[in-house]
Write a protein that holds these residues in place. Structure first.
Motif, mmCIF file in Angstrom:
data_model
loop_
_atom_site.group_PDB
_atom_site.id
_atom_site.type_symbol
_atom_site.label_atom_id
_atom_site.label_comp_id
_atom_site.label_asym_id
_atom_site.label_seq_id
_atom_site.Cartn_x
_atom_site.Cartn_y
_atom_site.Cartn_z
ATOM 1 N N UNK A 5 27.337 13.332 -9.017
ATOM 2 C CA UNK A 5 28.672 13.859 -8.720
ATOM 3 C C UNK A 5 28.563 15.121 -7.871
ATOM 4 N N UNK A 6 27.626 16.002 -8.248
ATOM 5 C CA UNK A 6 27.461 17.253 -7.502
ATOM 6 C C UNK A 6 27.143 16.950 -6.039
ATOM 7 N N UNK A 7 26.202 16.033 -5.818
ATOM 8 C CA UNK A 7 25.815 15.745 -4.434
ATOM 9 C C UNK A 7 26.938 15.055 -3.671
ATOM 10 N N UNK A 8 27.644 14.204 -4.391
ATOM 11 C CA UNK A 8 28.736 13.513 -3.726
ATOM 12 C C UNK A 8 29.782 14.510 -3.223
ATOM 13 N N UNK A 9 30.166 15.416 -4.127
ATOM 14 C CA UNK A 9 31.187 16.398 -3.747
ATOM 15 C C UNK A 9 30.675 17.318 -2.656
ATOM 16 N N UNK A 10 29.388 17.695 -2.743
ATOM 17 C CA UNK A 10 28.828 18.600 -1.742
ATOM 18 C C UNK A 10 28.850 17.961 -0.364
ATOM 19 N N UNK A 11 28.466 16.681 -0.322
ATOM 20 C CA UNK A 11 28.455 15.993 0.977
ATOM 21 C C UNK A 11 29.866 15.868 1.532
ATOM 22 N N UNK A 12 30.819 15.685 0.633
ATOM 23 C CA UNK A 12 32.207 15.665 1.088
ATOM 24 C C UNK A 12 32.590 17.030 1.679
ATOM 25 N N UNK A 13 32.056 18.090 1.041
ATOM 26 C CA UNK A 13 32.336 19.440 1.543
ATOM 27 C C UNK A 13 31.836 19.620 2.966
ATOM 28 N N UNK A 14 30.711 18.952 3.256
ATOM 29 C CA UNK A 14 30.087 19.096 4.574
ATOM 30 C C UNK A 14 31.023 18.681 5.701
ATOM 31 N N UNK A 15 31.787 17.606 5.483
ATOM 32 C CA UNK A 15 32.644 17.146 6.579
ATOM 33 C C UNK A 15 34.128 17.196 6.218
ATOM 34 N N UNK A 16 34.429 17.741 5.055
ATOM 35 C CA UNK A 16 35.807 17.749 4.577
ATOM 36 C C UNK A 16 36.721 18.650 5.383
ATOM 37 N N UNK A 17 37.983 18.668 4.979
ATOM 38 C CA UNK A 17 38.998 19.375 5.761
ATOM 39 C C UNK A 17 38.749 20.882 5.760
ATOM 40 N N UNK A 18 38.137 21.401 4.676
ATOM 41 C CA UNK A 18 37.831 22.831 4.655
ATOM 42 C C UNK A 18 36.870 23.193 5.781
ATOM 43 N N UNK A 22 37.824 25.704 8.881
ATOM 44 C CA UNK A 22 36.905 26.835 9.034
ATOM 45 C C UNK A 22 36.221 26.779 10.405
ATOM 46 N N UNK A 23 35.823 25.574 10.806
ATOM 47 C CA UNK A 23 35.105 25.453 12.078
ATOM 48 C C UNK A 23 35.992 25.883 13.238
ATOM 49 N N UNK A 266 30.273 26.643 9.398
ATOM 50 C CA UNK A 266 31.272 26.266 8.397
ATOM 51 C C UNK A 266 30.897 25.014 7.612
ATOM 52 N N UNK A 267 30.246 24.032 8.264
ATOM 53 C CA UNK A 267 29.842 22.833 7.535
ATOM 54 C C UNK A 267 28.841 23.192 6.443
ATOM 55 N N UNK A 268 27.842 23.990 6.833
ATOM 56 C CA UNK A 268 26.853 24.429 5.860
ATOM 57 C C UNK A 268 27.491 25.250 4.757
ATOM 58 N N UNK A 269 28.404 26.136 5.170
ATOM 59 C CA UNK A 269 29.085 27.011 4.212
ATOM 60 C C UNK A 269 29.718 26.172 3.110
ATOM 61 N N UNK A 270 30.453 25.131 3.535
ATOM 62 C CA UNK A 270 31.162 24.332 2.532
ATOM 63 C C UNK A 270 30.227 23.404 1.779
ATOM 64 N N UNK A 271 29.156 22.976 2.416
ATOM 65 C CA UNK A 271 28.152 22.195 1.686
ATOM 66 C C UNK A 271 27.589 23.032 0.543
ATOM 67 N N UNK A 302 34.000 30.716 -10.137
ATOM 68 C CA UNK A 302 34.568 31.005 -8.817
ATOM 69 C C UNK A 302 34.119 32.353 -8.304
ATOM 70 N N UNK A 303 34.198 33.347 -9.179
ATOM 71 C CA UNK A 303 33.838 34.699 -8.742
ATOM 72 C C UNK A 303 32.353 34.819 -8.435
ATOM 73 N N UNK A 304 31.539 34.185 -9.272
ATOM 74 C CA UNK A 304 30.090 34.247 -9.028
ATOM 75 C C UNK A 304 29.785 33.606 -7.673
ATOM 76 N N UNK A 305 30.465 32.522 -7.405
ATOM 77 C CA UNK A 305 30.261 31.850 -6.133
ATOM 78 C C UNK A 305 30.636 32.751 -4.951
ATOM 79 N N UNK A 306 31.768 33.435 -5.083
ATOM 80 C CA UNK A 306 32.170 34.331 -3.997
ATOM 81 C C UNK A 306 31.254 35.548 -3.911
ATOM 82 N N UNK A 307 30.718 35.963 -5.067
ATOM 83 C CA UNK A 307 29.726 37.042 -5.015
ATOM 84 C C UNK A 307 28.528 36.604 -4.190
ATOM 85 N N UNK A 308 28.147 35.338 -4.357
ATOM 86 C CA UNK A 308 27.022 34.830 -3.570
ATOM 87 C C UNK A 308 27.373 34.790 -2.084
ATOM 88 N N UNK A 309 28.638 34.515 -1.767
ATOM 89 C CA UNK A 309 29.065 34.565 -0.363
ATOM 90 C C UNK A 309 28.840 35.972 0.187
#
Lengths: 336, 291, 453
Positions: A5-18, A22-23, A266-271, A302-309
């Motif tokens: 599931x994690x990989x599926x969602x991540x790959x969707x993030x790679x080309x998704x609307x976000x 962003x691009x 942006x693709x990498x960012x969302x991946x 969410x916050x930890x993730x943005x901290x990593x950003x």
């Protein structure tokens, strides 16, 4: 841990609307920041121009939805002039300060009760994207049906927005690439390095900076439109200062002063972001503790993730300001 | 060195024209390209520039010298539009100038270089050169999108750039980033790039600073070459040998004012000039002794 | 150089460790989405002299319904006249005060309707506060002059905080050329650090309870907390300089790179604060509810009055230090012209270190004072950032005196603006100031007249 599931969602993030919006926003920011050295920290404001331009056609002006495109562009040109006229003759910091302030004020104005009549207050404006989706339907894309394979499965609605979005990424990317290879782009790159040298050679630096700010702003506006079309709505809080900062991070990640960088970034960012978000969510299913001290629980993911950003941006600036794919010799948002 | 025997026709013309001028501050020249009147600039309480009258002879090499803080660079900035005067006016090539922006001055044919070289290090040498060309079609964004509109002009520009690189012995560095050049080569590049604008007046701010002795001689030749092609050169310099060597006329500034003018020979024996330099040195050493 | 390069990330994290110690121990993990409505019921009868006493009204029942009319919560006001009712999320609500539950002899004042509605967008932070007043409301008798005077006084208070926060921002810019976009987070840091000492308590410091104002559970009176926050703010400033910016300067990293780095720092810190502190707005333990004093046309709580007086003292002290001490002169010299200053033998790195420490301490102090006034939240400083920028631009970038004056002017203008524009838009004049100053006097009020750009 559900890795598939994690990989599926991540790959969707790679080309998704976000990644798409962003691009586009990052290409615009790249024109300003990467190529010209202009610190636009208010890209979210330009995006809001596009989104509200579309939204207001139905909500306030009661005109055809398609007028929203020129309207949004008009808004962003006015915003660019407002930001640029006072600052572009001054040192770079002032543009950053004014753009950050102007974007914030735009957000306050569009979410205000006072101007709810125009902008819909904090609820924003909803359900205006129908004419856009109808065009998709005309092309035979069923809004509700699922399309695709494996991880890349999207609803017709998403798919249509993505087709339009990625086409725009390709088109805008190509045009910006052409422009930057032209003498016009050469002047911008030279300005980034040393304005005075360019002035001494008879170029009107102020005018070029303005052109760059406006072009990047209009591209940002298009990004805001795509985002709004995907949601079918605009909400003021989607255009906060943080959005600009995340787009900046995505751009720097891919590499500034390169069109490819502003698309791959942006693709990498969302991946990575989608991966971490889902990964951490599963890890923090139960609170992680050392003794009595809670390191992380699910509400903090969410916050930890943005901290990593934030941390990523810091580390990039220290160790690889040219980004992952940038060329250090060519990269130069910091000419001096 | 016997200058007379190697003197070019242009040099001879310039010297002959200037020979008729009295060696006094603010003296009128037979054919001035640049005329400044009551030009003043203050920073805080300090008057950086206070020039009553100054003329620069067309087709000559004029040196601007003076101790540190004499206002030479400020005057340069004022004349090239990089700074604006508090009062006063000047004219360039017959046009009266008020508060012209730098790019306008450059378009009118007045080009400058900088004390600290401004070669654009992240552009290649040839791109630096191309940037210098004026009236480029492709510098308008709507033309930039369409190759066909500017390719031809670009080819012509490139050809001219390559000629200049050849002349300045930079051809072998054509495709390198300018950042890869040595200090002296950057000076040369900056000068060559300035020539791309087809100037009639070239203003050089300390062209010799940081240049190794071997290169100085060829830089001298290049500056002479500019005059011999009909350009006017105004330069700021500390290297007195060079000033004496190549200039047709010398203007001396101290504390913002023009205190002396004349031929190189006249200047080197001018008591006011010696006094200004000595005075400045005394002043500085006094400052340094303070705790 | 190589060694320095290897060690510096370690130091950077040590620097951030200071932060972890202080903020990391806040009430472990409050959910960011604890949305609540806080209702205050106050009695506003006037005494013989005409003064209003904001006595809390106890035991009043409150019912909250959502947009569809479903009841989502109810509660009864406690000793302090306050009840906090959690609600499912940000949405439109209706809050009703059951008038039957009011103490005998009390009724709501005419200006305070028993039913008030809350729009979704009025949840600026996670907690929305509503007031009900009994008795005769003071607002009835407010004249235009009183309203202006009151706004002015509020604005002056905001201005003092802005000035205090902005001095550091301006001096850091002046001495290093860096525009610090994480300065807002340095302000938040102060507010949160004080909160940690005051409310959360550090149990291992409980042994200090022999000191007045220190409790056995490791909590400190807010006065202690303020002092400690300032100290940690200074340490934080020092750590940021020593851990990050000093290294970057040594490596010759450009200012734009550094500026983008501060953006990353701002994202990192803000989300760190949010994850540890949660999205709520919370008061300090002491002095949170006070009766306002009427001084002429102005009503001000003794707390705000005291804070204002202390702020004025601190700002005057800062100004005098800059003006008359050797160190202050050196700071201004570096700020005016770093090259010249170092040529005259001033150790500019020492000055910069000091500016970061003092700037950090002042920002933290500003955060505590703002928190006393408006309560503490994770983005209290971030919200002030652009007002601080307006302040230092108005005063002149790099000028400390300019920041003081600019801060106060911006504070007053912003509060006064709420007389004519809706409160939600009262910060718009700050943008107008920015643009007008840059158009007509880019060097600011006190900046040197120099060619910029």
């Amino acid at each position: 841990m559900d890795w598939s599931l994690i990989f599926e969602l991540s790959l969707k993030g790679l080309i998704g609307i976000n990644a798409v919006y962003f691009a586009i926003a990052a290409i615009g920011l790249n024109v300003q920041f990467g190529y010209t050295g202009l610190l636009n920290f208010g890209q979210a404001g330009f995006m809001a121009c596009g989104a509200y331009g579309l939204g207001m056609t139905a909500h306030y002006f009661e005109i055809s939805f398609w007028w929203g495109i020129p309207l949004g562009i008009l808004f962003s040109l006015l915003l660019g002039l407002l930001m640029g006229i006072p600052t572009l003759r001054l040192r770079a910091d002032y543009l950053a300060i004014v753009t950050i302030a102007a974007a914030e004020i735009i957000r306050l104005v569009v979410r205000s009760v006072r101007f709810k009549h125009y902008f819909g207050g904090s609820d924003g404006i909803n359900r205006f994207a129908q004419p856009f989706r109808e065009v998709g339907a005309d092309f035979g894309i069923d809004q509700t049906q699922l399309y695709g394979f494996g991880p890349f499965t999207f609803t017709g609605r998403e798919l249509w927005t993505m087709i339009v979005g990625w086409s725009l990424v390709a088109l805008i990317g190509y045009l910006v690439y052409k422009l930057m290879k032209s003498p016009w782009g050469r002047v911008l790159k030279a300005i980034r390095e040393d304005e005075d040298a360019v002035r001494s050679l008879g170029k009107n630096v102020y005018s070029y900076k303005m052109q760059s700010l406006l072009l990047g702003g209009v591209i940002g506006t298009i990004s805001g439109m795509i985002f709004a079309l995907d949601r079918g709505s605009v909400q003021p809080d989607n255009y906060s200062r943080d959005v600009t900062f995340y787009i900046l991070t995505a751009l720097v990640l891919g590499g500034v002063a390169k069109v490819s960088g502003s698309i791959i970034g942006p693709m990498l960012f969302w991946l990575i972001f989608t991966f971490l978000d889902n990964f951490l969510r599963q890890v923090a299913d139960k609170p992680i503790k050392i003794g009595n001290f809670t390191i992380m629980q699910s509400t903090q993911v969410g916050q930890v993730n943005f901290m990593l950003v934030g941390l990523t941006l810091i580390l990039l600036m220290v160790y690889r300001p040219q980004g992952i794919f940038g060329n250090r010799q060519e990269m130069a948002f910091d000419g001096r | 060195m016997d200058a007379e025997t190697t003197m070019s026709p242009a040099a001879r013309m310039a010297r002959e024209a200037l020979a008729t001028c009295a060696a006094s501050p603010g003296v009128a020249k037979p054919d001035p390209i640049l005329v400044a009147d009551s030009v003043r600039r203050k920073f805080g309480g300090i008057t950086a520039v206070d020039v009553d009258h100054l003329e620069v002879q067309r087709g000559s090499i004029t040196a601007l010298i003076g101790p540190n803080g004499a206002g030479k660079t400020t005057l340069f900035n004022l004349l090239t539009g990089f700074d604006s005067v508090d009062e006063g006016r000047w004219s360039f090539d017959g046009r009266s100038m008020g508060r012209a922006a730098p790019h306008r001055m450059a378009k009118l044919g007045m080009v400058r270089t900088f004390q600290l070289t401004k070669s654009l290090t992240k552009l290649s040498v040839i791109e630096n050169m191309r940037l210098g060309a004026t009236e480029q079609i492709g510098e308008k964004w709507w033309n930039g999108l369409i190759d066909a509109r500017w390719r031809k002009q670009e080819a012509a520009i490139t050809e001219r750039a390559e000629e200049l690189l050849e002349r300045f012995k930079l051809s072998h560095m054509r495709d390198e980033y300018a950042g890869a050049l040595s200090g002296g080569q950057r000076k040369l590049l900056e000068m060559a790039r300035a020539l791309m604008t087809n100037p009639i007046l070239v203003m050089l701010d300390e062209p010799m600073a940081g240049v190794n002795p071997a290169l100085k001689q060829s830089l001298n030749e290049h500056i002479r070459g500019l005059r011999d092609e009909g350009m006017t050169v105004l330069f700021v310099e500390h290297d007195m040998d060079m000033v004496h060597d190549i200039s047709d006329w010398v203007v001396v500034m101290a504390e913002g004012r023009v205190i002396a003018e004349g031929t190189p020979d006249a200047i080197s024996s001018n008591p006011a000039v010696i006094d200004a330099y000595l005075g400045a040195h005394q002043g500085r050493s006094l400052l340094e002794d303070q705790p | 150089m190589a060694e320095c390069r290897r060690r510096w990330p370690v130091r950077m994290f040590l620097g951030l460790g200071v932060l972890l110690v202080a903020a990391g121990m806040t009430s472990s993990a409050v959910s960011a989405e604890d949305i609540a409505i806080r209702v205050q019921v106050k009695e506003q009868n006037r005494d013989e002299s005409g003064k209003v006493d904001n006595q809390p009204v106890v035991g009043v029942e409150i019912v909250i319904t959502d947009a569809s009319g479903t009841e989502v919560g109810r509660g009864v006001t406690a000793e302090d006249g306050v009840v906090v009712v959690p609600v499912p999320g940000r949405a439109d609500y209706t809050v009703e005060l059951l008038e039957d539950s009011l103490p005998d002899g009390q009724s709501l004042s005419p200006q305070s309707p028993p039913v008030q509605s809350i729009a979704e967008d009025s949840f600026v932070t996670a907690t929305k506060t509503l007031n009900f007043f009994t008795g005769e409301s003071q607002r009835v008798t407010d004249t235009a002059f009183e309203r202006v005077a009151q706004r002015f006084s509020d604005g002056f208070r905001l201005g003092l905080v802005l000035a205090m926060c902005a001095v550091g921002l301006s001096l850091i810019f002046g001495t290093t050329g860096l525009t610090n976009f994480a300065h807002g987070e340095m302000v938040t840091f102060g507010g949160l650090a004080a909160f940690v000492f005051n409310i959360t308590g550090l149990t291992f410091l409980g042994f200090l309870d022999f000191l007045p104002g220190v409790y056995p559970d490791g909590r400190f009176h807010v006065i202690w907390a303020t002092i400690l926050a300032a100290v940690f703010g200074g340490l934080f400033g020092w750590a940021l300089n020593a851990g990050i910016f000093l290294k970057l300067r040594r490596r010759g990293i450009g200012l734009v790179t550094q500026m983008v780095l501060t953006v990353g720092l701002s994202i990192l810190l803000k989300n760190f604060f949010l994850s540890r502190f949660g999205g709520r707005t919370r008061p300090f333990r002491e002095y949170s509810l006070q009766k306002a004093l009427d001084i002429g046309p102005i009503s001000i709580t003794p707390r705000d009055l005291t804070v204002s007086i202390i702020s004025i003292f601190i700002l005057v002290a800062v100004a005098l230090t800059l003006r008359y001490t050797r160190l202050g002169k050196a700071t201004r010299a570096v700020s005016d012209n770093p090259d010249l200053a170092s040529a005259t033998g001033i150790d500019s790195e020492r000055v910069i270190r000091l500016v970061w420490i003092a700037g950090g301490a002042l920002a933290a102090l500003g955060g505590v004072f703002r928190g006393l006034d408006e309560q503490v939240s994770f983005e209290m400083g971030g919200r002030l950032l652009f007002l601080m920028f307006a302040a230092i631009t108005l005063g002149g970038l790099g000028s400390a005196f300019g920041a003081l004056i600019g801060g106060i002017v911006v504070g007053v203008l912003v509060e006064m603006a709420s007389l004519v524009v809706p409160t939600e838009l009262k910060t718009t004049p700050a943008l107008a100031i920015l643009i007008l100053v840059l158009l007509f006097r880019p060097q600011g009020l006190l900046g040197k007249a120099q060619r910029v750009g």
